[in-house]
Design an enzyme around this catalytic site. Structure first.
Site, PDB file in Angstrom:
ATOM      1  N   HIS A 184       0.892  -1.175   0.000  1.00 40.65           N
ATOM      2  CA  HIS A 184       0.000   0.000   0.000  1.00 40.65           C
ATOM      3  C   HIS A 184       0.924   1.218   0.000  1.00 40.65           C
ATOM      4  CE1 HIS A 184      -2.457  -3.008   2.196  1.00 40.65           C
ATOM      5  NE2 HIS A 184      -3.512  -2.379   1.719  1.00 40.65           N
ATOM      6  N   ASP A 217       2.233   1.875   3.394  1.00 41.96           N
ATOM      7  CA  ASP A 217       3.209   0.918   3.953  1.00 41.96           C
ATOM      8  C   ASP A 217       4.610   1.427   3.664  1.00 41.96           C
ATOM      9  OD1 ASP A 217       0.987  -0.722   4.273  1.00 41.96           O
ATOM     10  OD2 ASP A 217       1.437  -1.913   2.482  1.00 41.96           O
TER      11      ASP A 217
HETATM   12  C1  XLS Z   1      -7.719  -6.759   3.809  1.00 41.01           C
HETATM   13  C2  XLS Z   1      -7.232  -6.891   2.439  1.00 41.01           C
HETATM   14  C3  XLS Z   1      -6.037  -6.023   2.099  1.00 41.01           C
HETATM   15  C4  XLS Z   1      -5.882  -5.939   0.610  1.00 41.01           C
HETATM   16  C5  XLS Z   1      -5.056  -4.787   0.164  1.00 41.01           C
HETATM   17  O1  XLS Z   1      -8.504  -7.526   4.292  1.00 41.01           O
HETATM   18  O2  XLS Z   1      -6.957  -8.222   2.185  1.00 41.01           O
HETATM   19  O3  XLS Z   1      -4.902  -6.536   2.720  1.00 41.01           O
HETATM   20  O4  XLS Z   1      -5.348  -7.107   0.086  1.00 41.01           O
HETATM   21  O5  XLS Z   1      -5.595  -3.581   0.546  1.00 41.01           O
END
Ligand code: XLS
Ligand code: NI
Ligand code: NI
Length: 439
Positions: A100, A103
């Protein structure tokens, strides 16, 4: 370059007899199967957020994870995490990571400052990629953590929030392109509602569609050639999320003219939260030509939330790979470990055990799936089961060229008989045997 995790070795393939938990039994990255290397078939990826950013907090307790950047300020920590993602993925011998925007670098007090810091970290990643084989599988924007997103992002009733989300996705698309990311994911973190007492659902779905159309247009404008993906999840954090499951995403894309631009990123724990098996979700996406990526994890059947555990069920992984192989692979997509270690597994090496388990279980699953397909173990029975529809009248049903009248005549001439046995238990037995046979 100084190692951040000197105690973690390079994980190598030692074969099916090894008892070393820091070695692979099945993942022989370079080994070719029908001309393709195992690492190219599996396309494994580490999730930046779970592996590097999550510190083990839960609603009842604080951070537990021991990480080399714990004592640093947020910017220095972000810089160190760049070295960490390359060191860990290289040591595991996997080709990708996913991130993200937040991140990579924490949000600052203005969009300009946030983007400038992000650019700095992105430049560092680009530089690191010059001497590393590791690449970006997908990027995404975190449109759920900041308080401005409490009512959703694209589905927020606030235009200011909507615009902020737009700015964030614009930048995240640019950054993903800059890093040659092969896909871009939209997970609607809070795109849903808590109560209809305060929600105009029709309007919110339209806002969401408009948002996606703008993202498609911008991706085209900047020449981003990666695959756009929507990741369904039925609930959590909101009670009812719009991208509920594969079927609702397919319906949404169709309704709003978005089908040509998107595929689906399917996560195991989201499938099970929606009351489906992962096999169902992957098979449905495959049969509709929208299977894009797998967020490889697993849930806990006794818990009703997204526990994001590492995948360790050979059977479940084999069934996912059974569909993936029939899809001719995942093309630009891959298998992203959207999974986290439990908060008591606080050592860095626990991250490695977790990935070794996921990588090996999925690779074993792929080998089993390959054999099932080669030997037509399940296919033979399915073909036989539908044989009546392979007749000329059966074909007319699917081509929509027959009528109730013609079928009535056929029914009168062909009195009811006992249909084929479903033979479910026999097929379960064959599957179980395949799982426990040598690969
Ligand atoms: C959360 C989601 C997230 C997505 C990316 O439950 O899995 O991690 O994969 O935003
Ligand atoms: Ni996910
Ligand atoms: Ni999840």
């Amino acid at each position: 370059m100084k190692e951040l995790f000197p105690d973690i070795p390079h994980i190598t393939f030692e074969g099916q007899k090894t008892d070393n938990p820091l070695a692979f039994r099945y993942y022989d990255a370079k080994k070719k199967i029908d001309g393709t290397s195992i690492s190219d078939i599996m396309r494994f990826s580490m999730a930046y957020w779970h592996s590097l950013c999550a510190l083990g907090t839960d609603p009842f307790g604080g951070p537990t994870m021991e990480r080399p950047w714990n004592t640093l300020d947020p910017i220095a920590a972000a810089e160190m995490r760049v070295s960490a993602i390359f060191e860990l993925t290289e040591k595991l011998g996997i080709p990708f990571f996913c991130f993200h925007d937040r991140d990579l670098a924490p949000e600052q007090e203005s969009i300009a400052k946030t983007n400038a810091l992000l650019d700095k970290i992105v430049a560092r990643i680009k530089e690191r990629m010059e001497s590393s084989p590791v690449r970006v599988l997908w990027g995404t924007a975190n449109l759920f953590t900041h308080p401005r997103y409490m009512n959703g992002a694209a589905s927020s009733p606030s235009l200011r929030t909507f615009a902020h989300a737009a700015a964030q996705v614009k930048k995240a698309l640019e950054v993903t392109k800059e890093l040659s990311g092969q896909n871009y994911v939209f997970w609607g973190g809070r795109e849903g509602y808590e109560t209809l007492l305060n929600t105009d659902m029709k309007r919110e779905r339209e806002q969401l569609a408009s948002f996606f159309h703008m993202a498609v247009a911008y991706a085209q404008e900047i020449g981003f050639t990666g695959q756009l993906l929507i990741e369904p999840k039925p609930k959590e954090p909101t009670k009812h999320q719009y991208d509920f499951d594969v079927a609702s995403v397919i319906g949404f894309l169709e309704q709003y003219g978005l089908t040509p631009f998107f595929k689906i990123n399917i996560e195991t724990n989201h499938a099970t939260l929606a009351g489906h098996t992962m096999h169902h979700e992957v098979a449905l996406a495959r049969s509709n030509g929208v299977l894009g990526n797998i967020d490889a994890n697993s849930g806990d059947t006794l818990l009703g939330w997204d526990t994001d555990q590492f995948p360790v069920s050979t059977k479940d992984c084999a069934l996912v790979m059974y569909e993936v192989l029939q899809n001719g692979g995942l093309q630009k997509g891959g298998l992203n470990f959207d999974a986290k270690v439990r908060r008591a597994s606080w050592r860095p090496v626990d991250l490695i055990y977790a990935h070794v388990a996921g990588i090996d279980t999925y690779t074993h699953g792929m080998l089993i799936a390959k054999k099932l397909l080669k030997e037509q173990t399940l296919k033979k029975h399915i073909t036989k089961r539908y044989a009546e529809f392979d007749t000329s009248l059966g074909k007319k049903v699917l081509e929509r060229t027959t009528t109730l009248k013609e079928l009535e005549t056929f029914a009168i001439e062909n009195p009811i008989h006992r249909p084929e046995s479903g033979a479910q238990e026999m097929l379960e037995l064959l599957l179980e045997r395949a799982i426990h046979s040598p690969v």
